[in-house]
Design a protein around this motif. Structure first.
Motif, mmCIF file in Angstrom:
data_model
loop_
_atom_site.group_PDB
_atom_site.id
_atom_site.type_symbol
_atom_site.label_atom_id
_atom_site.label_comp_id
_atom_site.label_asym_id
_atom_site.label_seq_id
_atom_site.Cartn_x
_atom_site.Cartn_y
_atom_site.Cartn_z
ATOM 1 N N GLN A 64 24.968 -1.450 77.441
ATOM 2 C CA GLN A 64 24.146 -0.337 77.881
ATOM 3 C C GLN A 64 25.061 0.722 78.477
ATOM 4 O O GLN A 64 26.154 0.419 78.942
ATOM 5 N N TRP A 77 21.445 4.472 76.835
ATOM 6 C CA TRP A 77 21.400 3.749 75.574
ATOM 7 C C TRP A 77 21.511 2.250 75.807
ATOM 8 O O TRP A 77 22.048 1.807 76.817
ATOM 9 N N GLY A 79 22.449 -1.228 73.155
ATOM 10 C CA GLY A 79 22.924 -1.511 71.811
ATOM 11 C C GLY A 79 23.388 -2.939 71.638
ATOM 12 O O GLY A 79 23.548 -3.690 72.601
ATOM 13 N N VAL A 97 22.714 1.428 68.184
ATOM 14 C CA VAL A 97 22.430 1.915 69.540
ATOM 15 C C VAL A 97 21.119 2.685 69.504
ATOM 16 O O VAL A 97 20.839 3.426 68.557
ATOM 17 N N TYR A 98 20.339 2.524 70.572
ATOM 18 C CA TYR A 98 19.055 3.220 70.716
ATOM 19 C C TYR A 98 19.068 3.978 72.032
ATOM 20 O O TYR A 98 19.366 3.410 73.084
ATOM 21 N N PHE A 99 18.732 5.265 71.966
ATOM 22 C CA PHE A 99 18.788 6.153 73.123
ATOM 23 C C PHE A 99 17.407 6.398 73.719
ATOM 24 O O PHE A 99 16.390 6.285 73.031
ATOM 25 N N GLN A 100 17.436 6.812 74.981
ATOM 26 C CA GLN A 100 16.244 7.281 75.672
ATOM 27 C C GLN A 100 16.673 8.449 76.560
ATOM 28 O O GLN A 100 17.673 8.354 77.285
ATOM 29 N N LEU A 109 17.279 12.215 69.868
ATOM 30 C CA LEU A 109 17.788 10.849 69.935
ATOM 31 C C LEU A 109 16.684 9.821 70.162
ATOM 32 O O LEU A 109 16.819 8.660 69.769
#
Length: 134
Positions: A64, A77, A79, A97-100, A109
């Motif tokens: 993270q 993020w 991942g 990876v996933y973003f917020q 994103l």
């Protein structure tokens, strides 16, 4: 399909420690800091990931991080990835990876899955590239 490159960065490992892992061999936790660009915005990044060696010698890692621009934009993020150890002590990872974020500059994103390439050399220098997954 691998889409456009949306980010890149470089940095330095800042700390490492070995953690207990009830499910198997030791878990290595690594933190790094770096600078780069994300969707054309200059940013700084701080992140931590943990990796465990698997029976075939590959690594499985989860991490993270937080990305910040000089203007106050913030994204976080999480991942996961798979890595390989190199003979000279370097490590190479590939993963997702996933973003917020609430930042208008980085809002895109929130709806993307992204793929990364992340390399650490034997001296702890990091390089990464981030791609949109279409």
């Amino acid at each position: 399909m691998l889409g456009e490159r949306i980010g890149e960065g470089s940095g330095k490992v800042t700390s490492q420690r070995v953690l207990p892992n009830p499910g198997g061999g030791p878990k290595m936790e690594t933190s790094f800091q770096g600078v780069g660009s994300l969707l054309g915005v200059n940013e700084t990044e701080t992140a931590t990931y943990s990796a465990v060696a698997r029976p075939d010698g590959t690594l499985y890692g989860e991490g993270q991080g937080i990305v910040m621009s000089k203007e106050g934009d913030v994204a976080t993020w999480t991942g996961q990835g798979v890595g390989t150890l190199k003979k000279d002590g370097a490590v190479s990872y590939r993963g997702a990876v996933y973003f917020q974020t609430a930042s208008p500059k980085w809002a895109r994103l929130n709806s993307l899955a992204t793929l990364f390439e992340y390399e650490v050399d034997a001296q702890g220098n990091t390089r990464s590239q981030l791609f949109e997954w279409r």
